[in-house]
Design an enzyme around this catalytic site. Structure first.
Site, PDB file in Angstrom:
ATOM      1  N   ALA A   1     -43.041 -47.822 -79.744  1.00  6.77           N
ATOM      2  CA  ALA A   1     -42.689 -46.826 -80.766  1.00  6.77           C
ATOM      3  C   ALA A   1     -43.959 -46.019 -81.046  1.00  6.77           C
ATOM      4  O   ALA A   1     -44.805 -46.413 -81.856  1.00  6.77           O
ATOM      5  CB  ALA A   1     -42.194 -47.528 -82.026  1.00  6.77           C
TER       6      ALA A   1
ATOM      7  N   SER B   1     -48.375 -45.855 -89.243  1.00 11.93           N
ATOM      8  CA  SER B   1     -47.778 -46.650 -88.173  1.00 11.93           C
ATOM      9  C   SER B   1     -46.273 -46.749 -88.401  1.00 11.93           C
ATOM     10  O   SER B   1     -45.709 -45.954 -89.166  1.00 11.93           O
ATOM     11  CB  SER B   1     -48.439 -48.031 -88.128  1.00 11.93           C
ATOM     12  OG  SER B   1     -48.088 -48.710 -86.958  1.00 11.93           O
ATOM     13  N   ASN B   2     -45.611 -47.702 -87.755  1.00  2.75           N
ATOM     14  CA  ASN B   2     -44.164 -47.884 -87.953  1.00  2.75           C
ATOM     15  C   ASN B   2     -43.832 -49.365 -87.860  1.00  2.75           C
ATOM     16  O   ASN B   2     -44.717 -50.199 -87.632  1.00  2.75           O
ATOM     17  CB  ASN B   2     -43.388 -47.048 -86.931  1.00  2.75           C
ATOM     18  CG  ASN B   2     -43.768 -47.429 -85.515  1.00  2.75           C
ATOM     19  OD1 ASN B   2     -43.556 -48.551 -85.088  1.00  2.75           O
ATOM     20  ND2 ASN B   2     -44.373 -46.501 -84.794  1.00  2.75           N
ATOM     21  N   ARG B   3     -42.563 -49.702 -87.994  1.00  2.61           N
ATOM     22  CA  ARG B   3     -42.150 -51.100 -88.147  1.00  2.61           C
ATOM     23  C   ARG B   3     -41.904 -51.829 -86.830  1.00  2.61           C
ATOM     24  O   ARG B   3     -41.396 -52.938 -86.816  1.00  2.61           O
ATOM     25  CB  ARG B   3     -40.900 -51.169 -89.018  1.00  2.61           C
ATOM     26  CG  ARG B   3     -41.156 -50.739 -90.464  1.00  2.61           C
ATOM     27  CD  ARG B   3     -39.857 -50.635 -91.241  1.00  2.61           C
ATOM     28  NE  ARG B   3     -39.079 -51.852 -91.110  1.00  2.61           N
ATOM     29  CZ  ARG B   3     -37.769 -51.910 -90.901  1.00  2.61           C
ATOM     30  NH1 ARG B   3     -37.084 -50.794 -90.807  1.00  2.61           N
ATOM     31  NH2 ARG B   3     -37.158 -53.055 -90.787  1.00  2.61           N
ATOM     32  N   SER B   4     -42.248 -51.220 -85.706  1.00  2.00           N
ATOM     33  CA  SER B   4     -41.994 -51.889 -84.427  1.00  2.00           C
ATOM     34  C   SER B   4     -42.770 -53.211 -84.344  1.00  2.00           C
ATOM     35  O   SER B   4     -43.959 -53.255 -84.648  1.00  2.00           O
ATOM     36  CB  SER B   4     -42.424 -50.974 -83.280  1.00  2.00           C
ATOM     37  OG  SER B   4     -42.448 -51.702 -82.077  1.00  2.00           O
TER      38      SER B   4
END
Ligand code: C5P
Length: 410
Positions: A277, A210-213
């Site tokens: 994102a 995943s990502n930090r959004s």
């Protein structure tokens, strides 16, 4: 923090005799902090639960009780006419009955009759009074006269009974107030789709890429579109925050799910704001069971990734076939050569606007309240916005979206 839609709005808050009237103090405080001018009218029974001083302390404005105490000429007419909105929270069965029959036996009822603007009623009542046929008939009559009802929530009431009768919580009431005040805004009648947050691509049953959004910018966009009167579908990856009152939420997890949800929601829509994102890659296959170390000598693990569909490119194809969505706004989170990369994406994805932010800055981009963005238009217009909070960025972007849609109409 002030809310643009509420700034300088005149709101008359009628409070009637329910134990839930203590929540009206919080509501009055939130509206005042958001920039509204709140004048409270307490019925005699409400005055038994909360003091006028409490309301005056949080609103900094006069609080009205008895009709005969008003020290101005025809004050009830002034209160009713000047208000942008009349909110009655909590509204008892008795007050609702009086409204339905046009009674005018106290200052609040006289103000209701004199009101020229929308009336929003949040009922609160215990012991099955809400479900009583008389109350239901009164509510139906008032709805037919364009009075808006919100709630009550189902839950435990002061008596200990469980059922419909609890006043909605103040943050929800503020959300409903925004919906009513915004309904004739620049996007009234428009259908807007917003995507927010990260996507998650499963590796095995307990792990994902995943990502930090945080989804904050997307949530702010959804709220700003609602404030402008749009009907809003929010397609969100896994995010922690509360979603704005009034959105149709479509929760998704993976990029493929987001792709399908976006294609279905944008059919027939006016605008797509793609702030999510989206993960560009996903594990080729997600393991059925938790991936384990094979032995202590295990050096590492190789994961093979496949490309996810580019949602905006798919939307661009849809648009060339169907004409929808009428406008598309993309976002580019960059760490270097932001403008150059943004330009490439705008063209490749067929966007009307791209919002570029440099996520390497500490005060902009992921998981902070502020953003510093550059807006790039399809005709290569560049506009650098200063550091702004995400709700202000959202309001400005929604203003641009409304302008683009209005230009198409001309
Ligand atoms: O190419 P890049 O991922 O940087 O482009 C960012 C923009 O494209 C964002 O608006 C994002 O929501 C969107 N996007 C997409 N589908 C993907 C990846 C990103 O629509 N698979």
């Amino acid at each position: 923090m002030t809310i643009k839609l509420l700034e300088d709005k005149q709101i008359v808050l009628g409070v009637t005799g329910s134990i839930a009237s203590y929540k009206a103090v919080d509501l009055a405080s939130r509206l005042t902090q958001a920039g509204a001018a709140v004048e409270v009218i307490l019925t005699e029974a409400a005055g038994q639960f909360v003091s006028p001083v409490t309301f005056r302390s949080v609103t900094g404005r006069p609080v009205h009780g008895d009709m005969w105490d008003l020290d101005e000429h025809i004050g009830h007419v002034r209160l009713g006419e000047a208000a942008d909105l009349l909110v009655i929270a909590p509204a008892t069965a008795h007050t609702i009955a009086k409204m339905a029959h046009g009674l005018a036996d106290n200052l609040l009822m006289v103000t209701v009759l004199a009101a020229r603007r929308p009336v929003l009623v949040a009922p609160a009542m215990d012991g099955g009074m809400y479900e009583h046929q008389a109350t239901q008939a009164n509510i139906a009559l008032l709805k037919s006269r364009d009075v808006t009802f919100v709630g009550p929530a189902v839950g435990r009431m002061a008596s200990g009974l469980v059922g419909p009768g609890r006043l909605l919580e103040p943050p929800e009431l503020v959300g409903h107030i925004r919906l009513v005040l915004g309904r004739d805004g620049s996007l009234a009648g428009r259908k807007v789709v917003v995507t927010a947050g990260p996507t998650r691509e499963p590796l095995d049953p307990v792990r994902f890429l995943s990502n930090r959004s945080s989804g904050r910018q997307g949530l702010a966009l959804a709220q700003a579109a609602l404030d402008a009167g749009a009907s809003v579908t929010l397609i969100a990856g896994p995010i922690e925050a509360e979603v704005p009152v009034g959105v149709e939420l479509v929760p998704v997890t993976t990029a493929v799910e987001m792709h399908d949800a976006v294609i279905s929601a944008t059919t027939g829509s006016d605008a797509l704001l793609m702030s999510a994102a989206v993960s560009d890659f996903r594990p080729t296959s997600a393991a059925e069971h938790k991936i384990k170390k094979k032995s202590d000598a295990d050096e590492g693990l190789t994961i093979h990734l496949d490309r996810n569909p580019d949602i905006l490119e798919a939307v661009n194809k849809l648009k060339s076939r169907t004409g929808f969505p009428k406008i598309t706004i993309g976002f580019a989170a960059e760490t270097q050569n932001a403008l150059e990369h943004g330009r490439g994406k705008l063209q490749r994805k067929g966007l009307d606007l791209i919002v570029i932010n440099d996520v390497s800055a500490a005060d902009a981009g992921f998981a902070v309240e502020t953003n510093r963005v550059t807006i790039l238009g399809a005709a290569d217009q560049v506009d650098n916005w200063p550091l702004l909070d995400k709700s202000t960025v959202a309001e400005r972007l929604i203003g641009l979206a409304a302008q683009l849609l209005a230009d198409q109409r001309d």
